[in-house]
Design a protein around this motif. Structure first.
Motif, PDB file in Angstrom:
ATOM      1  N   GLY A   2       0.829  -1.287   0.201  1.00  0.00           N
ATOM      2  CA  GLY A   2      -0.094   0.035   0.070  1.00  0.00           C
ATOM      3  C   GLY A   2       0.783   1.182   0.034  1.00  0.00           C
ATOM      4  O   GLY A   2       0.374   2.203  -0.853  1.00  0.00           O
ATOM      5  N   SER A   3       2.047   1.224   0.788  1.00  0.00           N
ATOM      6  CA  SER A   3       2.892   2.404   0.853  1.00  0.00           C
ATOM      7  C   SER A   3       3.567   2.495  -0.529  1.00  0.00           C
ATOM      8  O   SER A   3       3.974   3.801  -0.600  1.00  0.00           O
ATOM      9  N   ALA A   4       3.835   1.702  -1.627  1.00  0.00           N
ATOM     10  CA  ALA A   4       4.123   1.955  -2.746  1.00  0.00           C
ATOM     11  C   ALA A   4       3.405   1.980  -3.723  1.00  0.00           C
ATOM     12  O   ALA A   4       3.667   2.160  -4.826  1.00  0.00           O
ATOM     13  N   LEU A   5       2.257   2.372  -3.381  1.00  0.00           N
ATOM     14  CA  LEU A   5       1.109   2.682  -4.485  1.00  0.00           C
ATOM     15  C   LEU A   5       1.316   3.957  -5.361  1.00  0.00           C
ATOM     16  O   LEU A   5       1.402   3.854  -6.550  1.00  0.00           O
ATOM     17  N   ARG A   6       1.860   4.959  -4.522  1.00  0.00           N
ATOM     18  CA  ARG A   6       2.052   6.042  -5.371  1.00  0.00           C
ATOM     19  C   ARG A   6       3.315   6.114  -6.404  1.00  0.00           C
ATOM     20  O   ARG A   6       3.127   6.321  -7.521  1.00  0.00           O
ATOM     21  N   PRO A   7       4.447   5.633  -6.026  1.00  0.00           N
ATOM     22  CA  PRO A   7       5.354   5.355  -6.940  1.00  0.00           C
ATOM     23  C   PRO A   7       5.007   4.222  -8.169  1.00  0.00           C
ATOM     24  O   PRO A   7       5.220   4.467  -9.169  1.00  0.00           O
ATOM     25  N   LEU A   8       4.329   3.363  -7.464  1.00  0.00           N
ATOM     26  CA  LEU A   8       3.730   2.336  -8.723  1.00  0.00           C
ATOM     27  C   LEU A   8       2.819   3.162  -9.765  1.00  0.00           C
ATOM     28  O   LEU A   8       3.128   2.765 -10.872  1.00  0.00           O
ATOM     29  N   ALA A   9       1.992   3.690  -9.267  1.00  0.00           N
ATOM     30  CA  ALA A   9       1.090   4.396  -9.984  1.00  0.00           C
ATOM     31  C   ALA A   9       1.892   5.573 -10.991  1.00  0.00           C
ATOM     32  O   ALA A   9       1.470   5.799 -12.275  1.00  0.00           O
ATOM     33  N   LEU A  10       2.784   6.164 -10.294  1.00  0.00           N
ATOM     34  CA  LEU A  10       3.702   7.199 -11.367  1.00  0.00           C
ATOM     35  C   LEU A  10       4.654   6.206 -12.383  1.00  0.00           C
ATOM     36  O   LEU A  10       4.599   6.772 -13.555  1.00  0.00           O
ATOM     37  N   ALA A  11       4.769   5.111 -11.782  1.00  0.00           N
ATOM     38  CA  ALA A  11       5.546   4.315 -12.932  1.00  0.00           C
ATOM     39  C   ALA A  11       4.614   4.000 -13.926  1.00  0.00           C
ATOM     40  O   ALA A  11       5.030   3.800 -15.281  1.00  0.00           O
ATOM     41  N   SER A  12       3.328   3.494 -13.748  1.00  0.00           N
ATOM     42  CA  SER A  12       2.514   3.310 -14.494  1.00  0.00           C
ATOM     43  C   SER A  12       1.982   4.391 -15.726  1.00  0.00           C
ATOM     44  O   SER A  12       2.178   4.135 -16.784  1.00  0.00           O
ATOM     45  N   LEU A  13       2.211   5.699 -15.172  1.00  0.00           N
ATOM     46  CA  LEU A  13       1.935   6.580 -15.801  1.00  0.00           C
ATOM     47  C   LEU A  13       3.014   6.967 -16.919  1.00  0.00           C
ATOM     48  O   LEU A  13       2.942   6.973 -17.896  1.00  0.00           O
TER      49      LEU A  13
END
Length: 308
Positions: A2-13
């Motif tokens: 859950g804490s890694a969601l923001r960097p994961l979402a940015l990587a997806s973008l």
């Protein structure tokens, strides 16, 4: 996770914007039919073969990027589940469904021998995926309360008009591409429209978009909008002017591939910059936690004491 969601979402973008560039590489190197069938690369192999040469490698490499997008989408979904926020789960599901859907449309472009209208749809779907990824990335650090506008309603309306103009510019660019020489394969058909005419329409829409963006910047400053909104509008104008310069130079230098590739990347940057302006005009406060329920954005078990 859950804490890694923001960097994961940015990587997806970032990966979905990168897909625009790799797709441009396929088209600009005439590798669109490097793998002449789908879902296999050849009738007998799912991977490229030595006989396919460099065109097969380029097209197969672009197909493999889809699996990177799938992996990131699944990771984002798991991270959203860990956060236990419906808004994040819905957005992550949208991205997770959009990636394979985009892959299917990519396969149809091959099966239709790079029909320019299908190729254009393939690009437009990328724009939609970028919007979903951007929303997921920005929603991670927001609450789930009702959005609060930070500017007067007329400014919000002007921003939405600017967003519509930005999309219209991108869509017109797709039509221009379908009329031009870089078809992805020497035997692929064009859409039959006059390149000079559709290019003029595209340029007119660009002037409209820049004018709207400048007007929005002045209006935000005059209305005392948050500094983040004014700055986002200024960045949008800078990106638009850079993209416009590349577009004019590529047109008058007869579409060199390096400038066309840069222009394709620029389209993704213009779109994300437009979304950034829209996002900067409101905020979502946290929803007060109910008794026995974890606050929004946490993963504390429901039966765990608050002070534990």
């Amino acid at each position: 996770m859950g804490s890694a969601l923001r960097p994961l979402a940015l990587a997806s973008l970032v990966a979905n914007v990168s897909l625009i560039v790799t797709g441009a590489a396929v088209r600009l190197t005439n590798s669109g039919l490097g793998c002449p069938t789908w879902p296999k690369c050849t009738q007998d192999s799912y991977t490229t073969t030595p006989e396919m040469g460099v065109h097969g490698v380029i097209e197969f490499g672009n197909r493999m990027l889809t699996w990177v997008l799938v992996g990131l989408a699944v990771a984002c979904f798991l991270g959203a589940l860990n956060r236990r926020r419906r808004s994040l789960i819905r957005l992550s599901v949208l991205v997770a469904l959009g990636v394979p859907g985009q892959g299917v449309v990519g396969g149809i472009t091959v099966l239709t021998n790079l029909n320019p209208w299908v190729v254009g749809l393939h690009f437009i779907l990328s724009i939609g995926l970028i919007a979903a990824c951007f929303a997921l990335w920005r929603r991670v650090d927001e609450g789930d309360g009702e959005p609060v506008l930070l500017v007067p309603v007329p400014l919000r309306q002007l921003t939405w008009i600017t967003v519509a103009a930005s999309f219209a510019v991108i869509a017109a660019g797709v039509v221009v591409t379908g009329s031009g020489p870089h078809a992805g394969d020497q035997g692929a058909k064009r859409n039959g429209l006059d390149p000079a005419t559709v290019s003029q329409v595209h340029a007119d829409l660009v002037f409209l978009l820049v004018g709207l963006s400048v007007a929005l910047w002045f209006a935000l400053r005059a209305a005392g909008a948050p500094a983040t909104a004014v700055r986002a509008a200024a960045v949008l104008i800078a990106v638009e002017l850079s993209q416009g310069l590349i577009g004019f130079v590529q047109y008058f230098t007869h579409l060199p591939v390096i400038l066309v590739a840069a222009h394709m990347l620029g389209s993704g940057l213009v779109w994300t910059s437009t979304l950034a302006v829209l996002w900067s005009l409101r905020k979502r406060p946290e929803v007060p936690a109910k008794p026995g329920r974890a606050p929004s954005g946490t993963s504390r078990p429901l039966n765990e004491p608050i002070n534990a």
